[in-house]
Design a protein around this motif. Sequence first.
Motif, short mmCIF file in Angstrom:
data_model
loop_
_atom_site.label_atom_id
_atom_site.label_comp_id
_atom_site.label_asym_id
_atom_site.label_seq_id
_atom_site.Cartn_x
_atom_site.Cartn_y
_atom_site.Cartn_z
N GLU A 40 29.80 -17.82 -7.64
CA GLU A 40 29.77 -17.12 -8.93
C GLU A 40 28.74 -15.99 -8.91
OE1 GLU A 40 30.43 -16.21 -13.05
OE2 GLU A 40 31.65 -17.21 -11.54
N ILE A 41 27.55 -16.27 -8.39
CA ILE A 41 26.50 -15.26 -8.35
C ILE A 41 26.91 -14.11 -7.42
CG2 ILE A 41 24.13 -14.80 -7.56
CD1 ILE A 41 23.40 -17.59 -8.69
N ALA A 42 27.49 -14.43 -6.28
CA ALA A 42 27.93 -13.38 -5.35
C ALA A 42 28.97 -12.47 -6.02
CB ALA A 42 28.51 -14.00 -4.09
N ARG A 80 20.91 -19.41 0.49
CA ARG A 80 19.89 -19.53 -0.55
C ARG A 80 20.39 -18.87 -1.82
NH1 ARG A 80 15.44 -16.45 2.77
NH2 ARG A 80 17.35 -15.31 3.16
N LEU A 81 19.94 -19.40 -2.95
CA LEU A 81 20.25 -18.77 -4.23
C LEU A 81 19.26 -17.64 -4.46
CD1 LEU A 81 20.87 -21.93 -6.41
CD2 LEU A 81 22.58 -20.28 -5.66
N PRO A 82 19.72 -16.47 -4.91
CA PRO A 82 18.79 -15.38 -5.19
C PRO A 82 17.91 -15.73 -6.39
CG PRO A 82 21.00 -14.77 -5.85
CD PRO A 82 21.11 -16.09 -5.16
N SER A 83 16.72 -15.18 -6.40
CA SER A 83 15.79 -15.45 -7.51
C SER A 83 16.29 -14.75 -8.78
CB SER A 83 14.40 -14.94 -7.16
OG SER A 83 14.39 -13.52 -7.11
N LEU A 84 15.84 -15.27 -9.92
CA LEU A 84 16.16 -14.62 -11.18
C LEU A 84 15.54 -13.22 -11.21
CD1 LEU A 84 15.83 -17.50 -13.79
CD2 LEU A 84 17.90 -16.36 -13.02
N GLU A 85 14.39 -13.07 -10.57
CA GLU A 85 13.74 -11.75 -10.50
C GLU A 85 14.65 -10.75 -9.80
OE1 GLU A 85 10.10 -9.92 -7.99
OE2 GLU A 85 9.55 -11.63 -9.27
N LEU A 86 15.22 -11.15 -8.66
CA LEU A 86 16.13 -10.24 -7.94
C LEU A 86 17.36 -9.94 -8.77
CD1 LEU A 86 17.02 -8.60 -5.51
CD2 LEU A 86 17.87 -10.74 -4.46
N LEU A 87 17.91 -10.95 -9.44
CA LEU A 87 19.09 -10.72 -10.28
C LEU A 87 18.76 -9.77 -11.43
CD1 LEU A 87 20.62 -14.31 -10.37
CD2 LEU A 87 21.40 -12.34 -9.03
N ALA A 88 17.57 -9.90 -12.00
CA ALA A 88 17.14 -9.00 -13.08
C ALA A 88 17.00 -7.57 -12.54
CB ALA A 88 15.83 -9.47 -13.68
N HIS A 102 28.73 -20.88 -15.24
CA HIS A 102 29.15 -21.90 -14.30
C HIS A 102 28.97 -23.25 -14.98
CE1 HIS A 102 29.95 -23.37 -10.27
NE2 HIS A 102 28.94 -24.21 -10.39
N PRO A 103 29.80 -24.24 -14.72
CA PRO A 103 29.64 -25.53 -15.40
C PRO A 103 28.19 -26.02 -15.38
CG PRO A 103 31.62 -25.57 -14.08
CD PRO A 103 30.92 -24.27 -13.78
N GLY A 104 27.65 -26.20 -16.56
CA GLY A 104 26.28 -26.68 -16.69
C GLY A 104 25.23 -25.58 -16.65
N ILE A 105 25.64 -24.35 -16.35
CA ILE A 105 24.69 -23.23 -16.25
C ILE A 105 25.29 -22.01 -16.91
CG2 ILE A 105 23.49 -21.66 -14.68
CD1 ILE A 105 23.50 -23.92 -12.62
N HIS A 106 24.54 -21.39 -17.76
CA HIS A 106 24.94 -20.12 -18.35
C HIS A 106 23.69 -19.28 -18.53
CE1 HIS A 106 27.31 -17.26 -20.71
NE2 HIS A 106 26.17 -17.07 -21.34
N PHE A 107 23.67 -18.11 -17.90
CA PHE A 107 22.57 -17.20 -18.16
C PHE A 107 23.07 -15.77 -18.12
CE2 PHE A 107 22.12 -17.93 -13.57
CZ PHE A 107 22.00 -16.67 -13.06
N GLU A 108 22.39 -14.94 -18.88
CA GLU A 108 22.74 -13.53 -18.95
C GLU A 108 21.47 -12.72 -18.71
OE1 GLU A 108 24.98 -12.36 -22.42
OE2 GLU A 108 25.88 -14.34 -22.58
N LEU A 109 21.60 -11.73 -17.86
CA LEU A 109 20.52 -10.80 -17.61
C LEU A 109 20.98 -9.43 -18.07
CD1 LEU A 109 19.57 -12.06 -14.07
CD2 LEU A 109 18.24 -12.39 -16.14
N VAL A 110 20.23 -8.83 -18.96
CA VAL A 110 20.61 -7.54 -19.53
C VAL A 110 19.70 -6.46 -18.98
CG1 VAL A 110 20.94 -6.28 -21.69
CG2 VAL A 110 21.34 -8.74 -21.63
N ALA A 111 20.29 -5.35 -18.59
CA ALA A 111 19.51 -4.22 -18.09
C ALA A 111 18.57 -3.74 -19.19
CB ALA A 111 20.42 -3.09 -17.64
#
Length: 112
Positions: A40-42, A80-88, A102-111
């Motif tokens: 999902e992240i990819a 490895r999972l990328p860090s939230l910092e990298l995703l931001a 994703h089941p059990g996980i939901h997050f949104e990063l806004v520019a």
Amino acid sequence: MKKIKKRNVKDLPSIGPFIREQEKDPEMKVLMDRAGLRIEIARVIKTAREKAGLTQAELAKKLGKTQAQIGRLESLRDKRLPSLELLAEIAAVTKRRLIVDHPGIHFELVAT
């Protein structure tokens, strides 16, 4: 030469029962959930980059990374999972909202 018999997709066994059986093992469930999250992240990273009109090399340069690093993130070669910092940072560079649902996980990063 031996003739190969064509098979329809509907004739192939379903992987669903196998996956459901594997998910009964708690350790396997954790591994499968993590793999699903990585996929999902990819997908989210690649979609954001493409919608921003950037190549992997251009995104990498803006992030201070290499094209190979971005390629690994998008192709799942890096487990490895990328860090939230990298995703931001990716959200900021691509000027996109990154949503991982994703089941059990939901997050949104806004520019910002």
